[in-house]
Design a protein around this motif. Structure first.
Motif, PDB file in Angstrom:
ATOM      1  N   LEU A 120       0.821  -1.206   0.000  1.00 20.77           N
ATOM      2  CA  LEU A 120       0.000   0.000   0.000  1.00 20.77           C
ATOM      3  C   LEU A 120       0.856   1.258   0.000  1.00 20.77           C
ATOM      4  O   LEU A 120       0.439   2.292  -0.523  1.00 20.77           O
ATOM      5  CB  LEU A 120      -0.923  -0.003   1.220  1.00 20.77           C
ATOM      6  CG  LEU A 120      -1.973  -1.111   1.253  1.00 20.77           C
ATOM      7  CD1 LEU A 120      -2.904  -0.921   2.448  1.00 20.77           C
ATOM      8  CD2 LEU A 120      -2.774  -1.146  -0.036  1.00 20.77           C
ATOM      9  N   GLY A 121       2.045   1.162   0.552  1.00 19.77           N
ATOM     10  CA  GLY A 121       2.941   2.316   0.523  1.00 19.77           C
ATOM     11  C   GLY A 121       3.311   2.706  -0.895  1.00 19.77           C
ATOM     12  O   GLY A 121       3.398   3.894  -1.228  1.00 19.77           O
ATOM     13  N   ILE A 122       3.532   1.699  -1.749  1.00 23.74           N
ATOM     14  CA  ILE A 122       3.823   1.983  -3.162  1.00 23.74           C
ATOM     15  C   ILE A 122       2.642   2.688  -3.813  1.00 23.74           C
ATOM     16  O   ILE A 122       2.802   3.655  -4.564  1.00 23.74           O
ATOM     17  CB  ILE A 122       4.162   0.675  -3.901  1.00 23.74           C
ATOM     18  CG1 ILE A 122       5.457   0.065  -3.348  1.00 23.74           C
ATOM     19  CG2 ILE A 122       4.287   0.930  -5.404  1.00 23.74           C
ATOM     20  CD1 ILE A 122       5.782  -1.301  -3.917  1.00 23.74           C
ATOM     21  N   GLN A 123       1.422   2.224  -3.491  1.00 21.02           N
ATOM     22  CA  GLN A 123       0.238   2.857  -4.065  1.00 21.02           C
ATOM     23  C   GLN A 123       0.058   4.277  -3.541  1.00 21.02           C
ATOM     24  O   GLN A 123      -0.353   5.174  -4.276  1.00 21.02           O
ATOM     25  CB  GLN A 123      -1.006   2.027  -3.770  1.00 21.02           C
ATOM     26  CG  GLN A 123      -2.283   2.583  -4.371  1.00 21.02           C
ATOM     27  CD  GLN A 123      -2.181   2.751  -5.875  1.00 21.02           C
ATOM     28  OE1 GLN A 123      -1.728   1.863  -6.585  1.00 21.02           O
ATOM     29  NE2 GLN A 123      -2.595   3.912  -6.374  1.00 21.02           N
ATOM     30  N   TRP A 149      -0.347   7.543  -5.758  1.00 11.56           N
ATOM     31  CA  TRP A 149      -1.421   8.515  -5.576  1.00 11.56           C
ATOM     32  C   TRP A 149      -0.868   9.934  -5.446  1.00 11.56           C
ATOM     33  O   TRP A 149      -1.401  10.873  -6.026  1.00 11.56           O
ATOM     34  CB  TRP A 149      -2.239   8.156  -4.334  1.00 11.56           C
ATOM     35  CG  TRP A 149      -3.303   7.147  -4.578  1.00 11.56           C
ATOM     36  CD1 TRP A 149      -3.923   6.883  -5.759  1.00 11.56           C
ATOM     37  CD2 TRP A 149      -3.882   6.260  -3.611  1.00 11.56           C
ATOM     38  NE1 TRP A 149      -4.850   5.876  -5.603  1.00 11.56           N
ATOM     39  CE2 TRP A 149      -4.843   5.482  -4.297  1.00 11.56           C
ATOM     40  CE3 TRP A 149      -3.665   6.039  -2.257  1.00 11.56           C
ATOM     41  CZ2 TRP A 149      -5.602   4.515  -3.655  1.00 11.56           C
ATOM     42  CZ3 TRP A 149      -4.423   5.073  -1.612  1.00 11.56           C
ATOM     43  CH2 TRP A 149      -5.385   4.315  -2.302  1.00 11.56           C
ATOM     44  N   SER A 150       0.192  10.066  -4.675  1.00 12.24           N
ATOM     45  CA  SER A 150       0.769  11.398  -4.454  1.00 12.24           C
ATOM     46  C   SER A 150       1.361  11.967  -5.734  1.00 12.24           C
ATOM     47  O   SER A 150       1.125  13.130  -6.083  1.00 12.24           O
ATOM     48  CB  SER A 150       1.843  11.322  -3.359  1.00 12.24           C
ATOM     49  OG  SER A 150       1.312  10.832  -2.146  1.00 12.24           O
ATOM     50  N   ILE A 151       2.121  11.124  -6.457  1.00  9.70           N
ATOM     51  CA  ILE A 151       2.751  11.596  -7.689  1.00  9.70           C
ATOM     52  C   ILE A 151       1.704  11.926  -8.743  1.00  9.70           C
ATOM     53  O   ILE A 151       1.756  12.984  -9.382  1.00  9.70           O
ATOM     54  CB  ILE A 151       3.743  10.542  -8.225  1.00  9.70           C
ATOM     55  CG1 ILE A 151       4.908  10.368  -7.253  1.00  9.70           C
ATOM     56  CG2 ILE A 151       4.253  10.932  -9.610  1.00  9.70           C
ATOM     57  CD1 ILE A 151       5.866   9.264  -7.644  1.00  9.70           C
ATOM     58  N   MET A 154      -1.351  15.750 -12.049  1.00 10.69           N
ATOM     59  CA  MET A 154      -2.613  16.222 -12.616  1.00 10.69           C
ATOM     60  C   MET A 154      -2.873  17.675 -12.253  1.00 10.69           C
ATOM     61  O   MET A 154      -3.524  18.411 -12.993  1.00 10.69           O
ATOM     62  CB  MET A 154      -3.774  15.331 -12.143  1.00 10.69           C
ATOM     63  CG  MET A 154      -3.808  13.975 -12.810  1.00 10.69           C
ATOM     64  SD  MET A 154      -5.364  13.075 -12.508  1.00 10.69           S
ATOM     65  CE  MET A 154      -5.258  12.812 -10.740  1.00 10.69           C
ATOM     66  N   ALA A 155      -2.368  18.090 -11.084  1.00 11.05           N
ATOM     67  CA  ALA A 155      -2.517  19.486 -10.686  1.00 11.05           C
ATOM     68  C   ALA A 155      -1.557  20.393 -11.453  1.00 11.05           C
ATOM     69  O   ALA A 155      -1.868  21.559 -11.717  1.00 11.05           O
ATOM     70  CB  ALA A 155      -2.292  19.626  -9.184  1.00 11.05           C
ATOM     71  N   MET A 201      -5.138   7.361 -14.692  1.00  6.74           N
ATOM     72  CA  MET A 201      -5.214   5.911 -14.559  1.00  6.74           C
ATOM     73  C   MET A 201      -4.515   5.455 -13.276  1.00  6.74           C
ATOM     74  O   MET A 201      -5.031   4.611 -12.533  1.00  6.74           O
ATOM     75  CB  MET A 201      -4.561   5.240 -15.770  1.00  6.74           C
ATOM     76  CG  MET A 201      -4.454   3.735 -15.678  1.00  6.74           C
ATOM     77  SD  MET A 201      -3.335   3.036 -16.929  1.00  6.74           S
ATOM     78  CE  MET A 201      -1.743   3.674 -16.366  1.00  6.74           C
ATOM     79  N   LEU A 202      -3.332   6.019 -12.995  1.00  8.27           N
ATOM     80  CA  LEU A 202      -2.617   5.656 -11.777  1.00  8.27           C
ATOM     81  C   LEU A 202      -3.396   6.088 -10.536  1.00  8.27           C
ATOM     82  O   LEU A 202      -3.364   5.403  -9.502  1.00  8.27           O
ATOM     83  CB  LEU A 202      -1.228   6.304 -11.761  1.00  8.27           C
ATOM     84  CG  LEU A 202      -0.231   5.860 -12.832  1.00  8.27           C
ATOM     85  CD1 LEU A 202       1.073   6.604 -12.658  1.00  8.27           C
ATOM     86  CD2 LEU A 202       0.004   4.353 -12.776  1.00  8.27           C
ATOM     87  N   HIS A 203      -4.083   7.200 -10.643  1.00  8.07           N
ATOM     88  CA  HIS A 203      -4.766   7.757  -9.472  1.00  8.07           C
ATOM     89  C   HIS A 203      -6.019   6.966  -9.118  1.00  8.07           C
ATOM     90  O   HIS A 203      -6.265   6.695  -7.941  1.00  8.07           O
ATOM     91  CB  HIS A 203      -5.121   9.227  -9.737  1.00  8.07           C
ATOM     92  CG  HIS A 203      -5.312  10.020  -8.486  1.00  8.07           C
ATOM     93  ND1 HIS A 203      -4.262  10.350  -7.663  1.00  8.07           N
ATOM     94  CD2 HIS A 203      -6.428  10.556  -7.911  1.00  8.07           C
ATOM     95  CE1 HIS A 203      -4.712  11.053  -6.633  1.00  8.07           C
ATOM     96  NE2 HIS A 203      -6.017  11.178  -6.755  1.00  8.07           N
ATOM     97  N   ASN A 204      -6.820   6.625 -10.127  1.00  9.46           N
ATOM     98  CA  ASN A 204      -8.055   5.890  -9.806  1.00  9.46           C
ATOM     99  C   ASN A 204      -7.880   4.374  -9.895  1.00  9.46           C
ATOM    100  O   ASN A 204      -8.824   3.628  -9.641  1.00  9.46           O
ATOM    101  CB  ASN A 204      -9.217   6.340 -10.686  1.00  9.46           C
ATOM    102  CG  ASN A 204      -9.088   5.909 -12.134  1.00  9.46           C
ATOM    103  OD1 ASN A 204      -8.114   5.275 -12.540  1.00  9.46           O
ATOM    104  ND2 ASN A 204     -10.059   6.266 -12.948  1.00  9.46           N
ATOM    105  N   MET A 205      -6.698   3.919 -10.278  1.00 11.60           N
ATOM    106  CA  MET A 205      -6.346   2.494 -10.301  1.00 11.60           C
ATOM    107  C   MET A 205      -7.221   1.674 -11.246  1.00 11.60           C
ATOM    108  O   MET A 205      -7.288   0.451 -11.123  1.00 11.60           O
ATOM    109  CB  MET A 205      -6.416   1.900  -8.880  1.00 11.60           C
ATOM    110  CG  MET A 205      -5.480   2.545  -7.880  1.00 11.60           C
ATOM    111  SD  MET A 205      -5.617   1.809  -6.226  1.00 11.60           S
ATOM    112  CE  MET A 205      -5.036   0.152  -6.543  1.00 11.60           C
ATOM    113  N   ASP A 206      -7.869   2.326 -12.179  1.00 12.51           N
ATOM    114  CA  ASP A 206      -8.661   1.609 -13.184  1.00 12.51           C
ATOM    115  C   ASP A 206      -7.769   1.431 -14.411  1.00 12.51           C
ATOM    116  O   ASP A 206      -7.795   2.245 -15.335  1.00 12.51           O
ATOM    117  CB  ASP A 206      -9.921   2.404 -13.525  1.00 12.51           C
ATOM    118  CG  ASP A 206     -10.870   1.618 -14.411  1.00 12.51           C
ATOM    119  OD1 ASP A 206     -10.492   0.501 -14.829  1.00 12.51           O
ATOM    120  OD2 ASP A 206     -11.974   2.107 -14.714  1.00 12.51           O
TER     121      ASP A 206
END
Length: 245
Positions: A22-25, A29-31, A36-37, A182-187
């Motif tokens: 989960l730390g990798i995820q 999420w942070s990156i 995106m911002a 895609m990385l952010h919503n994991m879809d």
């Protein structure tokens, strides 16, 4: 069969590996959120201008003169390439006709190239017919034409295969943003939803991680850790009460 013992050591081992995954995820999420911002949304939303032509009403033939035998569910008159076009739909099929001659119009590669040249002055690199939408045009349904331009953004424009209308255009700016989305919503398949099994599993993993973390934190304390608190309370109880003057 060896019996599983739910000891602090057992939970610590699971906590360690779940925390690593989960730390990798969390890093992703942070990156992805930061990127995106940072990416300019004006580049992401940029679309080619839609050229509007005034509707020509003179010299049009009557729709019933086209000689269609099938029933018509919808009828539309619009302009394209400077000529009026009848768009008729019936039984799930859309057909186009020249509104001045009644000739059938086929949405082929030549027509798509002609319409693509009106929205982008760059050289057309390739034209292909897609049987189904790809990820870049996932908001739409049905077959479509893809036109790739040789411009700075490597723009791809998508046209409906039945009407020839421009559906959407995508460039490298949008593609970069979509990758981080895609990385952010994991879809990783459809890139459309937060409500899918993978992210739900991660949510329960975070719940497990926080629960076992609190359990291990509680188990890591001993009586020795609280001796200073007992000494402090003892000193306060023995200190003389202040006297009134």
């Amino acid at each position: 069969m060896k019996r599983i013992r739910f000891t602090p050591l057992f939970f610590r081992r699971i906590h360690k590996w779940v925390g690593l995954i989960l730390g990798i995820q969390f890093i992703l999420w942070s990156i992805s959120g930061a990127m995106m911002a940072i990416i300019d949304m004006e580049d992401v939303r940029a679309q080619p201008p839609v050229i509007e032509h005034p509707i020509v009403t003179g010299g049009l033939i009557e729709p019933d003169q086209i000689g269609l035998e099938d029933s018509i569910d919808s009828f539309r008159l619009h302009m394209s390439e400077g000529r009026p076009i009848y768009q008729l739909a019936g039984n799930g099929v859309v057909r186009l006709f020249d509104a001045t001659t009644g000739d059938s119009i086929v949405v082929d590669e030549a027509l798509v190239r002609q319409r693509a040249a009106l929205i982008n002055g760059a050289t057309i690199r390739s034209v292909s017919l897609l049987d189904a939408p790809n990820l870049e045009a996932r908001e739409f349904d049905g077959p479509m034409w893809r036109v790739d331009f040789n411009d700075a953004e490597n723009t791809s424009a998508y046209f409906a295969a039945d009407t020839g209308h421009l559906l959407i255009a995508r460039g490298d700016g949008w593609r970069l943003w979509d990758f981080f989305w895609m990385l952010h919503n994991m879809d990783y398949v459809n890139r459309t939803s937060f409500n899918h099994p993978l992210i739900i599993a991660v949510a329960f993993g975070v719940l497990f991680l926080s629960g076992t973390g609190f359990y291990l934190l509680f188990k890591s304390f001993t009586r020795r850790d609280f001796k200073w608190l007992k000494r402090s309370m003892s000193k306060q109880s023995k200190s003389p009460a202040p006297t009134s003057g």
